[in-house]
Write a protein that holds these residues in place. Structure first.
Motif, PDB file in Angstrom:
ATOM      1  N   VAL A  13       0.868  -1.176   0.000  1.00 16.28           N
ATOM      2  CA  VAL A  13       0.000   0.000   0.000  1.00 16.28           C
ATOM      3  C   VAL A  13       0.902   1.222   0.000  1.00 16.28           C
ATOM      4  N   PRO A  14       0.762   2.093  -0.998  1.00 16.02           N
ATOM      5  CA  PRO A  14       1.608   3.287  -1.018  1.00 16.02           C
ATOM      6  C   PRO A  14       1.399   4.129   0.244  1.00 16.02           C
ATOM      7  N   TYR A  15       2.453   4.729   0.716  1.00 18.31           N
ATOM      8  CA  TYR A  15       2.383   5.546   1.922  1.00 18.31           C
ATOM      9  C   TYR A  15       2.159   6.996   1.530  1.00 18.31           C
ATOM     10  N   ASP A  16       1.106   7.578   2.093  1.00 15.99           N
ATOM     11  CA  ASP A  16       0.781   8.979   1.835  1.00 15.99           C
ATOM     12  C   ASP A  16       0.959   9.743   3.146  1.00 15.99           C
ATOM     13  N   ALA A  17       2.123  10.342   3.323  1.00 21.00           N
ATOM     14  CA  ALA A  17       2.448  11.035   4.577  1.00 21.00           C
ATOM     15  C   ALA A  17       1.436  12.125   4.892  1.00 21.00           C
ATOM     16  N   ASN A  18       1.005  12.876   3.884  1.00 18.36           N
ATOM     17  CA  ASN A  18       0.047  13.964   4.137  1.00 18.36           C
ATOM     18  C   ASN A  18      -1.283  13.419   4.643  1.00 18.36           C
ATOM     19  N   ALA A  19      -1.737  12.305   4.095  1.00 18.05           N
ATOM     20  CA  ALA A  19      -3.000  11.706   4.553  1.00 18.05           C
ATOM     21  C   ALA A  19      -2.867  11.209   5.989  1.00 18.05           C
ATOM     22  N   VAL A  20      -1.727  10.628   6.320  1.00 17.57           N
ATOM     23  CA  VAL A  20      -1.494  10.146   7.685  1.00 17.57           C
ATOM     24  C   VAL A  20      -1.471  11.318   8.661  1.00 17.57           C
ATOM     25  N   ILE A  21      -0.778  12.375   8.301  1.00 15.00           N
ATOM     26  CA  ILE A  21      -0.704  13.560   9.158  1.00 15.00           C
ATOM     27  C   ILE A  21      -2.097  14.167   9.340  1.00 15.00           C
ATOM     28  N   ASP A  22      -2.874  14.234   8.262  1.00 19.09           N
ATOM     29  CA  ASP A  22      -4.250  14.739   8.356  1.00 19.09           C
ATOM     30  C   ASP A  22      -5.085  13.897   9.313  1.00 19.09           C
ATOM     31  N   THR A  23      -4.916  12.585   9.249  1.00 17.16           N
ATOM     32  CA  THR A  23      -5.662  11.691  10.137  1.00 17.16           C
ATOM     33  C   THR A  23      -5.288  11.932  11.592  1.00 17.16           C
ATOM     34  N   VAL A  24      -3.996  12.010  11.867  1.00 10.09           N
ATOM     35  CA  VAL A  24      -3.541  12.244  13.249  1.00 10.09           C
ATOM     36  C   VAL A  24      -4.095  13.562  13.774  1.00 10.09           C
ATOM     37  N   LYS A  25      -4.030  14.595  12.953  1.00  9.69           N
ATOM     38  CA  LYS A  25      -4.514  15.913  13.388  1.00  9.69           C
ATOM     39  C   LYS A  25      -6.033  15.953  13.510  1.00  9.69           C
ATOM     40  N   ALA A  26      -6.726  15.115  12.766  1.00  8.24           N
ATOM     41  CA  ALA A  26      -8.182  15.037  12.904  1.00  8.24           C
ATOM     42  C   ALA A  26      -8.568  14.354  14.221  1.00  8.24           C
ATOM     43  N   VAL A  27      -7.771  13.391  14.635  1.00  7.94           N
ATOM     44  CA  VAL A  27      -8.037  12.699  15.904  1.00  7.94           C
ATOM     45  C   VAL A  27      -7.627  13.573  17.080  1.00  7.94           C
ATOM     46  N   PHE A  28      -6.455  14.216  16.955  1.00  6.50           N
ATOM     47  CA  PHE A  28      -5.917  15.060  18.020  1.00  6.50           C
ATOM     48  C   PHE A  28      -5.596  16.447  17.469  1.00  6.50           C
ATOM     49  N   PRO A  29      -6.607  17.305  17.269  1.00  5.10           N
ATOM     50  CA  PRO A  29      -6.331  18.618  16.701  1.00  5.10           C
ATOM     51  C   PRO A  29      -5.527  19.533  17.632  1.00  5.10           C
ATOM     52  N   ARG A  30      -5.572  19.281  18.910  1.00  7.31           N
ATOM     53  CA  ARG A  30      -4.804  20.071  19.881  1.00  7.31           C
ATOM     54  C   ARG A  30      -3.838  19.142  20.591  1.00  7.31           C
ATOM     55  N   SER A  31      -2.666  19.642  20.894  1.00 11.80           N
ATOM     56  CA  SER A  31      -1.631  18.834  21.559  1.00 11.80           C
ATOM     57  C   SER A  31      -1.397  17.526  20.805  1.00 11.80           C
ATOM     58  N   THR A  32      -1.320  17.640  19.492  1.00 12.65           N
ATOM     59  CA  THR A  32      -1.257  16.475  18.607  1.00 12.65           C
ATOM     60  C   THR A  32      -0.147  15.500  18.996  1.00 12.65           C
ATOM     61  N   ALA A  33       1.079  15.961  19.025  1.00  8.69           N
ATOM     62  CA  ALA A  33       2.210  15.072  19.308  1.00  8.69           C
ATOM     63  C   ALA A  33       2.115  14.482  20.711  1.00  8.69           C
TER      64      ALA A  33
END
Length: 115
Positions: A13-33
């Motif tokens: 499965v090709p890796y789409d870094a931007n899609a992964v980052i969008d998903t993480v930020k959608a789950v944790f929009p604040r204090s993401t890291a």
């Protein structure tokens, strides 16, 4: 080299870094890291590299985060629907906000679940 040697592996499965980052930020929009680190127990250095797109996040974790994203969106939609109903009955914004903050700061939400 034959054409078969150049074709991608069937389970690749090709890796789409931007899609992964969008998903993480959608789950944790604040204090993401910080929240991702607390939810996974993975060292902050790896978390930071994932969020910057410098390293690949494991596929299983991506799948878990996609599930969290979907569930979070459903949860937010249900809360907004309930708020609309209660506001129609006269609930003020400040009373609703106070209730949400009280719930968010209650003991049930103090512990961090592992993803």
């Amino acid at each position: 080299m034959t054409d078969d040697d150049q074709s991608p592996k069937p389970d690749f499965v090709p890796y789409d870094a931007n899609a992964v980052i969008d998903t993480v930020k959608a789950v944790f929009p604040r204090s993401t890291a910080e929240l991702l680190q607390q939810s996974t127990g993975i060292p902050m250095r790896s978390i930071t590299r994932w969020i910057k797109g410098e390293a690949r996040m494991p596929p299983r974790l991506i799948a878990k985060l996609e599930t969290q994203r979907r569930l979070r969106a459903e949860f937010v939609a249900e809360i907004r629907d309930l708020y609309d109903e209660m506001q129609a009955e006269g609930l003020t914004r400040q009373a609703a906000r106070s209730a949400l903050l009280e719930i968010a700061n209650s003991p049930e939400f103090e512990e961090i679940d592992e993803i």
